[in-house]
Enzyme design. Structure first.
Site, PDB file in Angstrom:
ATOM      1  N   CYS A 159      -7.328  -0.787   1.272  1.00  0.00           N
ATOM      2  CA  CYS A 159      -6.323  -1.365   2.169  1.00  0.00           C
ATOM      3  C   CYS A 159      -6.970  -1.626   3.527  1.00  0.00           C
ATOM      4  O   CYS A 159      -7.662  -0.768   4.073  1.00  0.00           O
ATOM      5  CB  CYS A 159      -5.169  -0.376   2.306  1.00  0.00           C
ATOM      6  SG  CYS A 159      -3.999  -0.808   3.607  1.00  0.00           S
TER       7      CYS A 159
ATOM      8  N   CYS B 151      -8.529  -4.932 -10.096  1.00  0.00           N
ATOM      9  CA  CYS B 151      -8.067  -3.877 -11.008  1.00  0.00           C
ATOM     10  C   CYS B 151      -7.580  -2.704 -10.152  1.00  0.00           C
ATOM     11  O   CYS B 151      -8.386  -1.971  -9.581  1.00  0.00           O
ATOM     12  CB  CYS B 151      -9.243  -3.474 -11.900  1.00  0.00           C
ATOM     13  SG  CYS B 151      -8.781  -2.341 -13.207  1.00  0.00           S
TER      14      CYS B 151
ATOM     15  N   CYS C 116       0.860  -1.183   0.000  1.00  0.00           N
ATOM     16  CA  CYS C 116       0.000   0.000   0.000  1.00  0.00           C
ATOM     17  C   CYS C 116       0.903   1.243   0.000  1.00  0.00           C
ATOM     18  O   CYS C 116       1.808   1.351   0.831  1.00  0.00           O
ATOM     19  CB  CYS C 116      -0.882   0.001   1.242  1.00  0.00           C
ATOM     20  SG  CYS C 116      -1.838   1.515   1.446  1.00  0.00           S
TER      21      CYS C 116
ATOM     22  N   CYS D  83      -5.188   0.994   6.347  1.00  0.00           N
ATOM     23  CA  CYS D  83      -5.371   2.460   6.367  1.00  0.00           C
ATOM     24  C   CYS D  83      -6.648   2.900   5.662  1.00  0.00           C
ATOM     25  O   CYS D  83      -6.974   4.079   5.668  1.00  0.00           O
ATOM     26  CB  CYS D  83      -4.150   3.162   5.767  1.00  0.00           C
ATOM     27  SG  CYS D  83      -4.025   3.001   3.975  1.00  0.00           S
TER      28      CYS D  83
ATOM     29  N   CYS E  86       0.342   3.078   3.584  1.00  0.00           N
ATOM     30  CA  CYS E  86       0.783   2.588   4.893  1.00  0.00           C
ATOM     31  C   CYS E  86       1.804   1.456   4.809  1.00  0.00           C
ATOM     32  O   CYS E  86       2.208   0.920   5.831  1.00  0.00           O
ATOM     33  CB  CYS E  86      -0.421   2.146   5.722  1.00  0.00           C
ATOM     34  SG  CYS E  86      -1.113   0.565   5.177  1.00  0.00           S
TER      35      CYS E  86
HETATM   36 FE    FE Z   1      -2.754   1.083   3.543  1.00  0.00          FE
END
Ligand code: FE
Length: 165
Positions: free
Chosen positions: A128, A151, A80, A131, A83
């Protein structure tokens, strides 16, 4: 025949229905889900580029074909960009031909999903799990073994090459 009082009652009932509908819709859109990592918009702006902020925090979509990660198949993990939580392995990446990095499976417990009714259609939004950053959408036209196509916006991901052993 309806009396004036009946109409008043009906009006009140309708008003009640409308206001509760409005409240429900409003609540759904503004519900702040709790995540392990929470920051204010100002704080996110300090750690993200404008493009990352637009996608991760504002549900934006990068232009197709603009991410260098789209055609990259090196071994490693896609974390991510908000984070640093590992989200996908290169083992599950495939060329969907869409111009967006695509995967058929996320890492265990890495992502969450929600219903996205933007753009006049219902899609499954992917974010995510740590976060809450918006990553992209998942569709049911992917390859085996899952049949899913995650995607993703490349700008929401950070590629971490597998350490040479
Ligand atoms: Fe994240």
């Amino acid at each position: 025949m309806y009396s004036r009082r009946d109409f008043t009652k009906l009006g009140l009932a309708l008003a009640g229905t409308l206001s509760s509908t409005t409240l429900t819709a409003h609540a759904t859109e503004t519900t702040e889900e709790r995540f392990e990592i929470m920051k204010t918009e100002a704080e996110w702006k300090q750690v993200l580029t404008p493009d990352q902020f637009n996608v991760l925090r504002k549900h934006g979509t990068e232009r197709s074909g603009t991410s260098p990660l789209d055609k990259s198949y090196a071994a490693g993990f896609y974390n991510c960009a908000g984070c640093d939580l590992p989200l996908f392995s290169s083992d599950t990446k495939f060329d969907s031909g869409t111009g967006w990095p695509s995967f058929f499976q996320p890492l265990d417990k890495a992502i969450g999903t929600s219903v996205d009714k933007r753009l006049f259609s219902t899609r499954t939004e992917v974010h995510c799990s740590r976060c809450g950053g918006h990553l992209g959408h998942v569709f049911e036209d992917g390859p085996k073994p899952t049949g899913l196509r995650y995607c993703m916006n490349g700008v929401a991901l950070k590629f971490v090459p597998k350490a040479a052993s």
